[in-house]
Design an enzyme around this catalytic site. Structure first.
Site, mmCIF file in Angstrom:
data_model
loop_
_atom_site.group_PDB
_atom_site.id
_atom_site.type_symbol
_atom_site.label_atom_id
_atom_site.label_comp_id
_atom_site.label_asym_id
_atom_site.label_seq_id
_atom_site.Cartn_x
_atom_site.Cartn_y
_atom_site.Cartn_z
ATOM 1 N N TYR A 8 -46.785 -46.449 10.556
ATOM 2 C CA TYR A 8 -47.513 -47.480 9.826
ATOM 3 C C TYR A 8 -48.696 -46.870 9.087
ATOM 4 C CZ TYR A 8 -50.060 -51.838 8.900
ATOM 5 O OH TYR A 8 -50.711 -52.871 8.303
ATOM 6 N N SER B 201 -54.718 -50.262 4.717
ATOM 7 C CA SER B 201 -55.156 -50.750 6.019
ATOM 8 C C SER B 201 -56.081 -49.721 6.650
ATOM 9 C CB SER B 201 -53.944 -50.972 6.928
ATOM 10 O OG SER B 201 -54.313 -51.126 8.284
#
Length: 312
Positions: A185, A159
């Site tokens: 994350y 990501s």
């Protein structure tokens, strides 16, 4: 430095565009997180091109519904649904133990993003556990099946969030520092990238090509933990459809021109350049660092062998 790989595809391409001229008959694929969003569209593209696809999902009822929907558009599709909870290493090992035969494509798509501070039954921070370690145990457990294919593809989903955080080897589970969901994350998505760097080094001789990608911003179940305030504070992303988000991972899983070219990070259908300050694109050096990649592999192996008891 190797020349960056370019393809005919871009941010507007869909997974269907990627496989339009491909025949995947005889190839067996396993896609995690296949019951919604990007995962569903990866399954649809692979199955539509003739691959036999196993949907590995937490909610098997939702997975069965997706399989029925995909089969309605591709009546000859060979689809199977199996249970997989990546937060539980016992569940991961159960899937591995039940697999037989070669595996040509493994797509680690499942993920969790920005949950409140939470730990798995093995004591691991949830995002690191699901987004990296579960997929690490799955892929290494299925290594012999991937090697048996002779020309397998391993795909992980990173990501743009990886830009925010390298892997903190001194505090993987946020036991020593205040928990920050965004940093956790980001760390997990850096780990997803580092995993393929080391997998490529270790497994290239087995015919396994491993790559990672940023699929792009897609509004899906992945963002279910985000509040309206969180969304308002995020960068002004150009959100794309799930079909578009599935394009780059599908490319890594299928495109003939990538055979033997692994350990790379892609976005918008092409290999990404190095990140430049101020940009929300590109790949950070810390996500392709071979020393960090090897260290992460060794640490992940140690945690897995201890059955994840990272709280010790």
């Amino acid at each position: 430095m190797a020349e960056r790989i370019t393809t005919p595809f871009d941010a507007g391409s869909t997974a269907a565009d990627v496989v339009a001229d491909l025949n995947l008959s005889g190839r067996r694929a396993l896609v995690t997180g296949a019951s919604s969003g990007i995962g569903t569209e990866i399954v649809r593209a692979l199955a539509g091109a003739g691959a036999e696809v196993t949907l590995a999902v937490r909610d098997t009822a939702a997975g069965e519904q997706v399989a029925r929907e995909v089969a309605a558009g591709a009546p000859h599709a060979a689809l199977r649904v199996v249970h997989l909870d990546l937060s539980d290493l016992g569940s991961v090992r159960g899937l591995v133990d039940g697999w037989s035969g070669p595996l040509h494509i493994l797509v680690g798509n499942a993920g969790v993003a920005f949950p409140p501070r939470r730990y798995t039954v093995q004591g691991l921070e949830t995002q690191f556990a699901v987004n990296h370690l579960g997929h690490y145990v799955l892929a290494t457990g299925l290594h012999s099946a991937l090697a048996a294919a002779g020309d397998a593809r391993l795909v992980t989903l990173s990501s743009v969030a990886h830009l925010a955080a390298p892997v903190d080897f001194d505090d993987l589970n946020f036991r020593k520092r205040p928990y920050n969901a965004a940093l956790a994350y980001g760390q997990s998505k850096t780990a997803a990238a580092l995993f393929v760097v080391e997998a490529e080094r270790r497994w290239v001789a087995d015919g396994i090509t491993a790559n990672t990608c940023n699929p792009g911003a897609v509004m899906s179940n992945l963002g279910r933990h985000l509040s309206a305030e969180d969304l308002a504070g995020m960068p002004d992303y150009d959100f794309r459809t799930a079909e578009q988000g599935a394009a780059t991972p599908t490319l890594l899983a299928t495109w003939p021109g990538l055979e033997g070219k692994g350990g790379r990070y892609f976005e918008d259908g092409n290999e990404a350049g190095r990140h430049e300050p101020g940009q929300e694109s590109g790949v950070a050096d810390h996500a392709l660092d071979p020393e960090a990649a090897e260290r992460l592999w060794l640490v992940s192996d140690l945690i897995a062998k201890r059955d994840g008891r990272a709280h010790e």
